[in-house]
Scaffold this motif. Structure first.
Motif, PDB file in Angstrom:
ATOM      1  N   TYR A 139      -3.882   1.201   5.074  1.00 48.51           N
ATOM      2  CA  TYR A 139      -3.192   2.259   4.333  1.00 48.51           C
ATOM      3  C   TYR A 139      -2.429   3.202   5.254  1.00 48.51           C
ATOM      4  N   THR A 182       3.063   0.175   6.471  1.00 44.87           N
ATOM      5  CA  THR A 182       3.091   1.027   5.287  1.00 44.87           C
ATOM      6  C   THR A 182       4.082   2.176   5.474  1.00 44.87           C
ATOM      7  N   GLY A 195       0.016   8.871  -2.986  1.00 36.50           N
ATOM      8  CA  GLY A 195      -0.607   9.007  -1.678  1.00 36.50           C
ATOM      9  C   GLY A 195      -1.717  10.030  -1.663  1.00 36.50           C
ATOM     10  N   LEU A 250       0.808  -1.213   0.000  1.00 39.52           N
ATOM     11  CA  LEU A 250       0.000   0.000   0.000  1.00 39.52           C
ATOM     12  C   LEU A 250       0.847   1.271   0.000  1.00 39.52           C
ATOM     13  N   LYS A 283      -7.341  11.626  -0.555  1.00 36.88           N
ATOM     14  CA  LYS A 283      -8.590  12.274  -0.940  1.00 36.88           C
ATOM     15  C   LYS A 283      -9.763  11.337  -0.710  1.00 36.88           C
ATOM     16  N   SER A 284      -9.572  10.056  -1.005  1.00 34.93           N
ATOM     17  CA  SER A 284     -10.634   9.069  -0.769  1.00 34.93           C
ATOM     18  C   SER A 284     -10.924   8.912   0.716  1.00 34.93           C
ATOM     19  N   ILE A 285      -9.875   8.847   1.523  1.00 36.06           N
ATOM     20  CA  ILE A 285     -10.060   8.697   2.966  1.00 36.06           C
ATOM     21  C   ILE A 285     -10.752   9.926   3.544  1.00 36.06           C
ATOM     22  N   PRO A 336      -4.190  10.713  -4.058  1.00 36.52           N
ATOM     23  CA  PRO A 336      -5.535  10.218  -4.404  1.00 36.52           C
ATOM     24  C   PRO A 336      -6.158   9.354  -3.309  1.00 36.52           C
ATOM     25  N   GLN A 337      -5.346   8.536  -2.662  1.00 36.82           N
ATOM     26  CA  GLN A 337      -5.867   7.705  -1.585  1.00 36.82           C
ATOM     27  C   GLN A 337      -6.294   8.558  -0.386  1.00 36.82           C
ATOM     28  N   HIS A 381       1.472  11.461   2.412  1.00 33.29           N
ATOM     29  CA  HIS A 381       1.183  10.112   2.905  1.00 33.29           C
ATOM     30  C   HIS A 381       1.891   9.864   4.238  1.00 33.29           C
ATOM     31  N   SER A 389     -12.851   4.025   3.541  1.00 30.78           N
ATOM     32  CA  SER A 389     -11.831   3.392   4.371  1.00 30.78           C
ATOM     33  C   SER A 389     -10.936   2.512   3.506  1.00 30.78           C
ATOM     34  N   ILE A 390      -9.637   2.647   3.674  1.00 31.37           N
ATOM     35  CA  ILE A 390      -8.668   1.786   2.998  1.00 31.37           C
ATOM     36  C   ILE A 390      -7.894   1.063   4.103  1.00 31.37           C
TER      37      ILE A 390
END
Length: 131
Positions: free
Chosen positions: A43, A48, A27, A22, A32-34, A29-30, A74, A39-40
Protein backbone atom coordinates in the motif's frame (compact mmCIF):
# COMPACT_ATOMS: atom_id res chain seq x y z
CA UNK A 1 -14.19 18.12 -25.59
CA UNK A 2 -16.43 15.34 -24.29
CA UNK A 3 -14.44 12.65 -26.11
CA UNK A 4 -11.17 13.99 -24.70
CA UNK A 5 -12.63 14.07 -21.17
CA UNK A 6 -13.87 10.51 -21.50
CA UNK A 7 -10.46 9.43 -22.82
CA UNK A 8 -8.71 11.01 -19.82
CA UNK A 9 -11.16 9.43 -17.38
CA UNK A 10 -10.62 6.00 -18.93
CA UNK A 11 -6.85 6.62 -18.78
CA UNK A 12 -7.16 7.34 -15.06
CA UNK A 13 -9.03 4.11 -14.46
CA UNK A 14 -6.65 2.08 -16.64
CA UNK A 15 -3.58 3.54 -14.94
CA UNK A 16 -4.92 2.78 -11.50
CA UNK A 17 -6.05 -0.74 -12.35
CA UNK A 18 -2.96 -1.78 -14.28
CA UNK A 19 -0.11 -0.03 -12.45
CA UNK A 20 -1.27 -0.05 -8.84
CA UNK A 21 -4.74 -1.23 -7.82
CA UNK A 22 -4.02 -0.21 -4.23
CA UNK A 23 -4.01 3.43 -5.35
CA UNK A 24 -7.78 3.35 -5.78
CA UNK A 25 -9.88 5.13 -3.21
CA UNK A 26 -9.37 7.91 -0.74
CA UNK A 27 -6.54 6.61 1.38
CA UNK A 28 -7.75 7.80 4.77
CA UNK A 29 -9.49 4.54 5.86
CA UNK A 30 -6.47 2.48 4.89
CA UNK A 31 -4.12 4.86 6.70
CA UNK A 32 -6.32 4.62 9.80
CA UNK A 33 -5.91 0.84 9.60
CA UNK A 34 -2.14 1.10 9.20
CA UNK A 35 -1.90 3.53 12.12
CA UNK A 36 -3.96 1.09 14.21
CA UNK A 37 -1.29 -1.55 13.59
CA UNK A 38 -2.58 -3.51 10.61
CA UNK A 39 -0.30 -4.14 7.66
CA UNK A 40 -1.43 -3.67 4.06
CA UNK A 41 1.36 -5.09 1.88
CA UNK A 42 2.23 -2.88 -1.08
CA UNK A 43 0.00 0.00 0.00
CA UNK A 44 2.92 2.35 0.64
CA UNK A 45 5.04 1.30 -2.36
CA UNK A 46 6.58 3.29 -5.19
CA UNK A 47 4.28 1.52 -7.65
CA UNK A 48 1.23 2.74 -5.73
CA UNK A 49 2.71 6.25 -5.64
CA UNK A 50 3.14 6.32 -9.41
CA UNK A 51 -0.37 4.98 -10.00
CA UNK A 52 -1.88 7.49 -7.56
CA UNK A 53 -0.08 10.47 -9.11
CA UNK A 54 -0.93 9.64 -12.71
CA UNK A 55 -4.45 8.52 -11.84
CA UNK A 56 -5.08 11.83 -10.07
CA UNK A 57 -3.60 13.86 -12.92
CA UNK A 58 -5.75 12.08 -15.51
CA UNK A 59 -8.88 12.26 -13.35
CA UNK A 60 -8.48 15.97 -12.64
CA UNK A 61 -7.69 16.71 -16.28
CA UNK A 62 -10.86 14.91 -17.35
CA UNK A 63 -12.96 17.18 -15.17
CA UNK A 64 -13.96 14.57 -12.63
CA UNK A 65 -14.62 16.13 -9.24
CA UNK A 66 -12.52 14.37 -6.62
CA UNK A 67 -11.70 15.16 -3.03
CA UNK A 68 -8.11 16.11 -2.37
CA UNK A 69 -7.72 15.38 1.35
CA UNK A 70 -7.58 11.58 1.03
CA UNK A 71 -5.18 11.44 -1.92
CA UNK A 72 -2.87 14.03 -0.33
CA UNK A 73 -2.79 12.00 2.88
CA UNK A 74 -2.03 8.83 0.92
CA UNK A 75 0.69 10.48 -1.17
CA UNK A 76 2.41 12.06 1.84
CA UNK A 77 2.36 8.74 3.72
CA UNK A 78 3.86 6.90 0.74
CA UNK A 79 6.63 9.48 0.48
CA UNK A 80 7.32 9.31 4.23
CA UNK A 81 7.34 5.52 4.15
CA UNK A 82 9.75 5.45 1.23
CA UNK A 83 12.02 8.01 2.90
CA UNK A 84 12.35 5.61 5.84
CA UNK A 85 14.27 3.28 3.50
CA UNK A 86 17.03 5.87 3.07
CA UNK A 87 20.27 5.40 4.98
CA UNK A 88 20.17 7.07 8.37
CA UNK A 89 16.60 6.06 9.20
CA UNK A 90 17.42 2.51 10.34
CA UNK A 91 16.39 3.08 13.97
CA UNK A 92 13.09 4.64 12.96
CA UNK A 93 12.34 1.94 10.39
CA UNK A 94 13.04 -0.88 12.84
CA UNK A 95 10.75 0.56 15.53
CA UNK A 96 7.03 0.06 14.79
CA UNK A 97 6.09 2.83 17.21
CA UNK A 98 8.36 5.40 15.58
CA UNK A 99 7.21 4.32 12.12
CA UNK A 100 3.58 4.86 13.12
CA UNK A 101 4.47 8.28 14.52
CA UNK A 102 6.16 9.23 11.25
CA UNK A 103 3.10 8.06 9.30
CA UNK A 104 0.80 10.04 11.63
CA UNK A 105 2.93 13.13 10.99
CA UNK A 106 2.73 12.42 7.25
CA UNK A 107 -1.06 12.30 7.53
CA UNK A 108 -0.94 15.73 9.16
CA UNK A 109 1.31 17.01 6.36
CA UNK A 110 -1.10 15.74 3.71
CA UNK A 111 -4.13 17.32 5.34
CA UNK A 112 -2.43 20.62 6.13
CA UNK A 113 -1.02 20.93 2.60
CA UNK A 114 -4.51 20.45 1.26
CA UNK A 115 -6.10 23.07 3.50
CA UNK A 116 -3.16 25.47 3.55
CA UNK A 117 -3.27 25.85 7.32
CA UNK A 118 -0.75 23.88 9.36
CA UNK A 119 -2.48 24.01 12.73
CA UNK A 120 -5.90 23.25 11.26
CA UNK A 121 -4.38 20.42 9.26
CA UNK A 122 -2.80 18.87 12.32
CA UNK A 123 -6.04 19.12 14.29
CA UNK A 124 -8.05 17.67 11.43
CA UNK A 125 -5.48 14.91 11.03
CA UNK A 126 -5.79 14.01 14.70
CA UNK A 127 -9.55 13.92 14.30
CA UNK A 128 -9.45 11.80 11.14
CA UNK A 129 -6.82 9.32 12.27
CA UNK A 130 -8.05 8.81 15.84
CA UNK A 131 -10.12 5.72 16.36
Amino acid sequence: FAVFSIFLAISAVYTTRSVGPLAAGSGIPQMKSILAGFSIPGYLSIRTLIAKIFGLVFALASGVVIGTEGPFVHLSCIIASQMLHLPGFNEVRESPTLTRQILAAACAVGVSSCFGSPIGGVLFSIEVTSS
